[in-house]
Design a protein around this motif. Structure first.
Motif, PDB file in Angstrom:
ATOM      1  N   GLY B 364      -0.223  17.076   8.683  1.00  0.00           N
ATOM      2  CA  GLY B 364       1.094  16.695   8.172  1.00  0.00           C
ATOM      3  C   GLY B 364       1.521  15.370   8.793  1.00  0.00           C
ATOM      4  N   MET B 365       1.287  15.244  10.107  1.00  0.00           N
ATOM      5  CA  MET B 365       1.638  13.999  10.794  1.00  0.00           C
ATOM      6  C   MET B 365       0.815  12.837  10.266  1.00  0.00           C
ATOM      7  N   ILE B 366      -0.469  13.118   9.997  1.00  0.00           N
ATOM      8  CA  ILE B 366      -1.325  12.063   9.434  1.00  0.00           C
ATOM      9  C   ILE B 366      -0.718  11.559   8.130  1.00  0.00           C
ATOM     10  N   LEU B 367      -0.277  12.500   7.312  1.00  0.00           N
ATOM     11  CA  LEU B 367       0.286  12.116   6.026  1.00  0.00           C
ATOM     12  C   LEU B 367       1.563  11.300   6.233  1.00  0.00           C
ATOM     13  N   LEU B 368       2.375  11.741   7.206  1.00  0.00           N
ATOM     14  CA  LEU B 368       3.596  10.989   7.506  1.00  0.00           C
ATOM     15  C   LEU B 368       3.250   9.569   7.942  1.00  0.00           C
ATOM     16  N   ILE B 369       2.259   9.460   8.834  1.00  0.00           N
ATOM     17  CA  ILE B 369       1.865   8.127   9.297  1.00  0.00           C
ATOM     18  C   ILE B 369       1.388   7.293   8.115  1.00  0.00           C
ATOM     19  N   ALA B 370       0.592   7.918   7.255  1.00  0.00           N
ATOM     20  CA  ALA B 370       0.098   7.193   6.079  1.00  0.00           C
ATOM     21  C   ALA B 370       1.273   6.718   5.230  1.00  0.00           C
ATOM     22  N   CYS B 371       2.270   7.601   5.060  1.00  0.00           N
ATOM     23  CA  CYS B 371       3.442   7.229   4.246  1.00  0.00           C
ATOM     24  C   CYS B 371       4.211   6.085   4.893  1.00  0.00           C
ATOM     25  N   VAL B 372       4.392   6.187   6.215  1.00  0.00           N
ATOM     26  CA  VAL B 372       5.119   5.134   6.917  1.00  0.00           C
ATOM     27  C   VAL B 372       4.378   3.807   6.751  1.00  0.00           C
ATOM     28  N   ASN B 373       3.053   3.888   6.887  1.00  0.00           N
ATOM     29  CA  ASN B 373       2.230   2.694   6.711  1.00  0.00           C
ATOM     30  C   ASN B 373       2.411   2.087   5.331  1.00  0.00           C
ATOM     31  N   LEU B 374       2.372   2.956   4.344  1.00  0.00           N
ATOM     32  CA  LEU B 374       2.509   2.504   2.960  1.00  0.00           C
ATOM     33  C   LEU B 374       3.885   1.912   2.718  1.00  0.00           C
ATOM     34  N   ALA B 779     -10.340  14.326  15.584  1.00  0.00           N
ATOM     35  CA  ALA B 779     -10.634  13.425  14.473  1.00  0.00           C
ATOM     36  C   ALA B 779      -9.338  12.962  13.823  1.00  0.00           C
ATOM     37  N   PHE B 780      -8.389  13.905  13.666  1.00  0.00           N
ATOM     38  CA  PHE B 780      -7.122  13.527  13.054  1.00  0.00           C
ATOM     39  C   PHE B 780      -6.336  12.595  13.960  1.00  0.00           C
ATOM     40  N   ALA B 781      -6.429  12.816  15.265  1.00  0.00           N
ATOM     41  CA  ALA B 781      -5.727  11.923  16.191  1.00  0.00           C
ATOM     42  C   ALA B 781      -6.319  10.525  16.094  1.00  0.00           C
ATOM     43  N   ALA B 782      -7.655  10.446  16.005  1.00  0.00           N
ATOM     44  CA  ALA B 782      -8.303   9.139  15.885  1.00  0.00           C
ATOM     45  C   ALA B 782      -7.848   8.452  14.599  1.00  0.00           C
ATOM     46  N   LEU B 783      -7.775   9.249  13.535  1.00  0.00           N
ATOM     47  CA  LEU B 783      -7.316   8.709  12.261  1.00  0.00           C
ATOM     48  C   LEU B 783      -5.879   8.205  12.394  1.00  0.00           C
ATOM     49  N   GLY B 784      -5.051   8.998  13.050  1.00  0.00           N
ATOM     50  CA  GLY B 784      -3.653   8.617  13.255  1.00  0.00           C
ATOM     51  C   GLY B 784      -3.562   7.321  14.049  1.00  0.00           C
ATOM     52  N   LEU B 785      -4.396   7.224  15.086  1.00  0.00           N
ATOM     53  CA  LEU B 785      -4.397   6.035  15.931  1.00  0.00           C
ATOM     54  C   LEU B 785      -4.792   4.811  15.109  1.00  0.00           C
ATOM     55  N   PHE B 786      -5.813   4.996  14.277  1.00  0.00           N
ATOM     56  CA  PHE B 786      -6.298   3.909  13.441  1.00  0.00           C
ATOM     57  C   PHE B 786      -5.205   3.448  12.481  1.00  0.00           C
ATOM     58  N   LEU B 787      -4.527   4.422  11.856  1.00  0.00           N
ATOM     59  CA  LEU B 787      -3.469   4.065  10.909  1.00  0.00           C
ATOM     60  C   LEU B 787      -2.321   3.363  11.619  1.00  0.00           C
ATOM     61  N   ALA B 788      -2.004   3.856  12.827  1.00  0.00           N
ATOM     62  CA  ALA B 788      -0.916   3.231  13.573  1.00  0.00           C
ATOM     63  C   ALA B 788      -1.297   1.798  13.929  1.00  0.00           C
ATOM     64  N   ALA B 789      -2.557   1.598  14.325  1.00  0.00           N
ATOM     65  CA  ALA B 789      -3.020   0.248  14.659  1.00  0.00           C
ATOM     66  C   ALA B 789      -2.880  -0.664  13.448  1.00  0.00           C
ATOM     67  N   LEU B 790      -3.257  -0.127  12.294  1.00  0.00           N
ATOM     68  CA  LEU B 790      -3.144  -0.875  11.049  1.00  0.00           C
ATOM     69  C   LEU B 790      -1.689  -1.256  10.802  1.00  0.00           C
ATOM     70  N   GLY B 791      -0.787  -0.299  11.051  1.00  0.00           N
ATOM     71  CA  GLY B 791       0.637  -0.537  10.859  1.00  0.00           C
ATOM     72  C   GLY B 791       1.143  -1.636  11.777  1.00  0.00           C
ATOM     73  N   ILE B 792       0.758  -1.555  13.056  1.00  0.00           N
ATOM     74  CA  ILE B 792       1.201  -2.573  14.018  1.00  0.00           C
ATOM     75  C   ILE B 792       0.692  -3.934  13.583  1.00  0.00           C
ATOM     76  N   TYR B 793      -0.595  -3.973  13.242  1.00  0.00           N
ATOM     77  CA  TYR B 793      -1.191  -5.239  12.839  1.00  0.00           C
ATOM     78  C   TYR B 793      -0.445  -5.822  11.639  1.00  0.00           C
ATOM     79  N   GLY B 794      -0.168  -4.958  10.665  1.00  0.00           N
ATOM     80  CA  GLY B 794       0.505  -5.415   9.455  1.00  0.00           C
ATOM     81  C   GLY B 794       1.843  -6.063   9.757  1.00  0.00           C
ATOM     82  N   VAL B 795       2.642  -5.372  10.573  1.00  0.00           N
ATOM     83  CA  VAL B 795       3.984  -5.868  10.846  1.00  0.00           C
ATOM     84  C   VAL B 795       3.950  -7.172  11.636  1.00  0.00           C
TER      85      VAL B 795
END
Lengths: 125, 899
Positions: B364-374, B779-795
């Motif tokens: 669920g958190m992964i999905l939230l992170i994905a949504c926040v990223n999007l 694995a989900f934490a790694a995915l979350g970390l990756f998405l968060a990194a992507l988010g930081i980079y984007g901003v």
């Protein structure tokens, strides 16, 4: 355009089209529009274009039918004619319209009468 | 009237033809009008103008016509879709990233939903599964023997309970490879479970072919019959459509196949997770098993309308009349408080509830992170597009129209993400369903079903609304003027957006932080479990099941004389086996036991120091292992005192070895000098046993729970229940397996090609559920970390682009590259720090919820939290460094000239 022309009430155009077709038989869109304008003595504000929206509505309901034909001066045009269902609908709508105009007539011609006076003193606010 | 909707839909699909027709009709209209006007004497130009004026506008007429005839909304939607595909196609990079992020988020969610649905939400794969209950005592120290019932107890319970339509059960002590199928060449090992004849009727399972058991199949003297599982029928018998009625040599008896089970029935998946069961055989309750003590588990089907509470009351009322053995009146009443029905579903997967919910929250958190990223990506894009929207608004587009356009975009994105995610989920679920070695129930029945598809649709739409609506409202709510005026990046609206985006990034980091903490805690727990001293050394030890037929020397061992004959006969055989295998070069130690740790077990009552009064509440008995000399050394279990020898025969003193904790317990009651148990006498059921050694405590039921109590009997004096040869060797397993099997074949040509199993695999199997959850959450934490990194980079990257001019000016005024870099990096780390702070606080609050899933790890484990913070800061640093580097390379001249 003159401001004195009548705006058409919602739904009245469909009834006019049906009646026109019932009275004239098969007719194309332009003919119907002109006929309505003539009958109304040019009193209604009719965008002739709105006729076509009305025609497609009526046709989808199965009240009129259409086919391509040739007009009196040899022009290809789409001719509309009223169906049996359309006639039934016309009778129904006409009755309804008569009742409505009757009621409107009575409402608009009423005078101040005793009932109304009673109503005023009836209940405290 | 009813015609209309259908015609409207039809009109929508034949739009082109209808439009052409309308075009012709209107053209005719104009021509007719012009003609009439000309007749009235107007000039051609005037005639045309008036005709058009009376029509009231060609396009308006067409629009009205279309509106009347078709589906306006659908038209708009199509327009929006067309536009969306065009804009997304133009921005392929953005689209690819967005779809990928969503696919990962949605894929993980659908896969985990399938797991949760299979294990937790969906009823068990039986008709009216809610009526099924598992009847067992509350957990005790003495393993399976205290979780099962005797056949006398079963009969009594079945006859006198009023809550059940029927009660059934199965023999709980069948071991893997207990069936040996001879098809000419070397016997093939298989696993079969003995069930009470009404087993399938109670569960509501119907055969795919042939028939299932009737009471006649389980009578004394009935001819042997067997029912095959779908998998074994396919694998071993090539899905022979005429199998029913054929007979095969199984365990030396001609056994007739009477039926094949449906593929949907998987005994192992429900009752013994991770185990493979090939066939089912009927249990003869009135044969020898009558005197084997507690052997069957109970499963009941409640009558419709009977509640669990009523069933419990009923069971408590019947329990006092149940006897362990009807021939021993003193054993009646031994099941008081030990007959408790629980829903079968709870027994099967109830204890996984928390782990599954944790897993569910993680995705669920992964999905939230994905949504926040999007949201973030869309917001950045929307800022760039704000002029486009302002222009549309200025041209008369309503706010709802613009929002609906943006929502269409997000729906298209999430739809594509859901499709790709479904593919990912399908692959993941397929892989999980084929992980036979994971000791999780029902895993093999895992699949993407209708519920999972519905869930996919639900989360795709929810995600689209979540990440699409927010930027949509922000943009369309913006001030027209400002957007049109906003001459470039760096002013007005965009600055406001950046604040919003920072908040989004902080949220994202906080969520990733919680995931990392959860994964970290589970990982540390897992490592702690691996470090547990099991009481034996699994490395380099291997087990193989040795076949041996007792029938030659004496029945089922039900008389003392027959038992003695069996024991003596076996001793000779075992001595040969151990002698020959120990002589293999590279083999360090060999030994035989009937049961192995982390496998099956049983207890034989509670031995007590001789002459010491039994306490009122006698503790549950230690688990019994019947072993040969050398077994403890082969397993690597440390021993004080002496091991058994071949001289501890039937005619010498009865000797035993007990485990340390059990010795400690006995010593406290018996006040042995120095607490030393070695040399003391204990008695069990009237038999005196001399303790010759004290072995280390062995984790026999689970790696995580307490090590229980064990007692070892010498095979030379007690009747073993099976033969597991343990070989400790430095040889590579495959070579060793060949040599050992060859050696066994030389001694017994009927030795099946039994599996050669590393003892480590028992440990891995016991740890597999924990490993499963740990690996997934990590694995989900790694995915979350990756998405968060992507988010930081984007901003950060976006804000650098936006500030190009500003940075250019500052550099022109003398700011050094290092300074610019530091500033950008500082901004990044500030965001990350804020996220970590929020995340850490949230984790501290939430960690208590997973405390019960941890092993020897505090939910507030400092190392985990520090590790999480360091990892996140490092990732944030890297994600911020790239834009920072770019910022510091800005050429002031170029930057100032731009725009």
């Amino acid at each position: 355009m003159q401001s004195s022309k009548l705006d058409l009430l919602q739904g009245t155009l469909d009834l006019m089209v049906l009646k026109t077709l019932a009275a004239m038989g098969s007719q194309h869109g332009y003919g119907i529009a002109r006929r309505i304008e003539q009958v109304s003595g040019d009193q209604v504000l009719l965008n002739q274009g709105t006729i076509y929206a009305s025609l497609v509505r009526l046709e989808q309901r199965g009240w009129i039918a259409s086919s391509w034909g040739v007009s009196g001066n040899n022009r290809k045009a789409k001719f509309y004619s009223i169906t049996r269902a359309g006639r039934r609908q016309l009778a129904e709508d006409a009755r309804y319209w008569e009742r409505l105009t009757g009621v409107m007539e009575r409402v608009l011609t009423m005078d101040k009468d005793p009932d109304e006076a009673l109503g005023e003193s009836g209940e405290p606010a | 009237m009813s015609l209309r909707p259908a015609r409207r839909v039809r009109a929508f699909f034949v739009k082109r033809r209808l439009d052409a027709e309308l075009e012709a009709e209107l053209a005719a209209h104009i021509e007719l009008a012009i003609e009439e006007n000309l007749e009235r004497g107007m000039s051609p130009a005037e005639a045309r103008r008036i005709a058009l004026a009376n029509l009231g506008g060609m396009e308006q007429a067409k629009d009205k016509h279309r509106e009347a005839r078709g589906l306006m909304r659908l038209d708009i939607l199509l327009q929006d879709l067309k536009y969306t595909f065009r804009t997304l196609g133009r921005d392929a990079g953005f689209t690819a990233v967005a779809v990928l992020i969503l696919a990962l988020g949605i894929g993980a969610n659908v896969a985990v939903f399938s797991v949760v649905n299979t294990l937790l939400l969906r009823p068990l794969p039986f008709p009216d599964a809610q009526q099924l209950v598992w009847i067992a005592p509350p957990p005790t120290k003495c393993g399976l023997s205290c979780a099962t019932y005797s056949t006398d107890a079963y009969d009594e319970f079945r006859a006198h309970s009023r809550s059940y339509q029927d009660v059934t059960g199965y023999f709980a002590f069948s071991s893997a490879g207990n069936l040996s199928l001879s098809l000419g060449s070397a016997p093939i090992p298989a696993t079969s479970i003995d069930v009470i004849a009404n087993f399938f009727q109670v569960l509501g399972v119907r055969p795919a072919m042939g028939r299932l058991f009737t009471p006649d199949d389980a009578r004394n003297g009935a001819s042997p019959v067997i029912v095959l599982t779908d998998a074994w029928w396919r694998r071993q018998f090539n899905a022979d459509p005429a199998i029913v009625g054929k007979a095969f040599d199984m365990n030396g008896q001609q056994t007739t196949v009477i039926g094949v089970l449906p593929a949907s029935f998987d005994f192992g998946a429900v009752f013994s997770p991770g185990a493979k069961v090939d066939a089912i055989t009927p249990l003869n309750l009135y044969g020898p098993p009558r005197d084997w003590g507690n052997i069957v588990t109970l499963i009941g089907r409640l009558k419709p309308g009977v509640t669990l509470a009523q069933a419990r009351e009923d069971a408590a009322a019947v329990a006092p009349t149940m006897c362990w053995n009807n021939k021993r009146p003193q054993s009646c009443g031994s099941y008081v408080h030990a007959v408790v029905p629980v829903p079968l579903k709870d027994y099967v997967s109830g204890r996984l509830r928390r782990s599954l919910l944790l897993l569910w929250s993680a995705v669920g958190m992964i999905l939230l992170i994905a949504c926040v990223n999007l949201s973030n990506l869309l917001l950045a894009r929307a800022t760039a597009r704000s002029k486009e929207f302002a222009m549309r608004a200025a041209l008369g587009a309503r706010r709802g129209r613009i929002v609906s356009q943006l929502l269409t975009e997000s729906l298209v994105l999430s739809g594509a993400g859901a499709l790709l995610g479904l593919g990912l989920a399908y692959a993941l679920v397929f892989w999980l369903a084929h992980q036979g070695a994971i000791a999780l129930p029902l895993l093999s029945t895992l699949r993407i079903d209708g519920a999972a598809l519905a869930w996919t649709l639900f989360i795709a739409v929810t995600a689209a609304v979540l990440f699409g609506l927010f930027p949509g409202l922000r943009i369309s709510g913006g001030n027209l003027h400002e957007a049109l005026k906003d001459s470039g990046p760096g002013t007005g609206q965009s600055r406001k957006h950046e604040r919003v985006r920072s908040v989004l990034v902080v949220t994202e980091v906080a969520l990733a932080c919680m995931l990392l903490v959860g994964a970290g805690l589970l990982l540390r727990s897992f490592l702690s479990v691996l470090k547990v001293d099991l009481g034996f050394q699994p490395e380099r030890a291997y087990a193989i099941k040795v076949d041996y037929q007792d029938s030659a020397v004496g029945a089922n061992g039900n008389t003392p004389a027959a038992r003695l004959a069996v024991v003596q006969h076996r001793t000779v055989f075992y001595q040969q086996v151990l002698g020959r295998t120990a002589a293999i070069p590279g083999v360090e130690a060999t030994g035989i036991s009937d049961f192995l740790p982390l496998g099956q077990n049983r207890a034989w009552g509670t031995p007590w120091p001789k002459g010491v009064k039994l306490p009122a509440a006698l503790p549950a008995g230690p688990l019994v292992y019947v072993v040969t000399p050398g077994y403890l050394r082969a397993m690597g279990t440390p021993l004080r005192g002496r091991d058994f020898t071949w001289d501890d025969g039937p005619n010498s003193d009865s000797v035993v070895i007990i485990s340390q904790s059990f010795a400690h317990l006995l010593a406290t009651f018996a006040h042995w000098p120095g607490g030393n148990a070695v040399g003391q006498i204990i008695s069990n059921g009237g038999q005196d046993l001399r303790i010759i050694g004290v072995a280390a405590d062995v984790h026999e039921e689970s790696t995580e729970g307490d090590a229980g109590w064990q007692i070892y009997y010498p095979q030379t004096q007690a009747g073993p229940a099976g033969t597991e040869l343990i070989v400790r060797s430095t040889l590579p397993p495959s070579a060793l397996a060949n040599i050992v099997l060859r050696t066994l074949r030389e001694l017994n040509p009927n030795q099946t090609a039994a599996e050669f199993r590393p003892v480590q695999s028992f440990v891995d199997h016991a740890n597999s559920p924990r490993r499963f959850f740990m690996v997934l959450v990590s694995a989900f934490a790694a995915l979350g970390l990756f998405l968060a990194a992507l988010g930081i980079y984007g901003v950060i990257s976006y804000s650098v682009t936006r500030q190009t001019q500003e940075i250019g000016i500052r550099m022109a005024l003398g700011a050094t590259m290092g300074r610019v870099q530091r500033q950008v990096l500082g901004g990044t780390l500030r965001l990350a720090l804020a996220g970590i702070a929020v995340g850490a606080v949230a984790s501290l609050a939430a960690a208590r919820l997973i405390a019960s899933l941890l092993f020897a790890t505090s939910p507030w484990d400092l190392a985990t939290y520090l590790g999480m913070a360091v990892a996140l800061m490092a990732v944030a640093g890297v994600s911020g460094y790239l834009p920072a580097r770019r910022a510091s390379r800005i050429d002031p001249m170029v930057a100032l000239r731009a725009n």
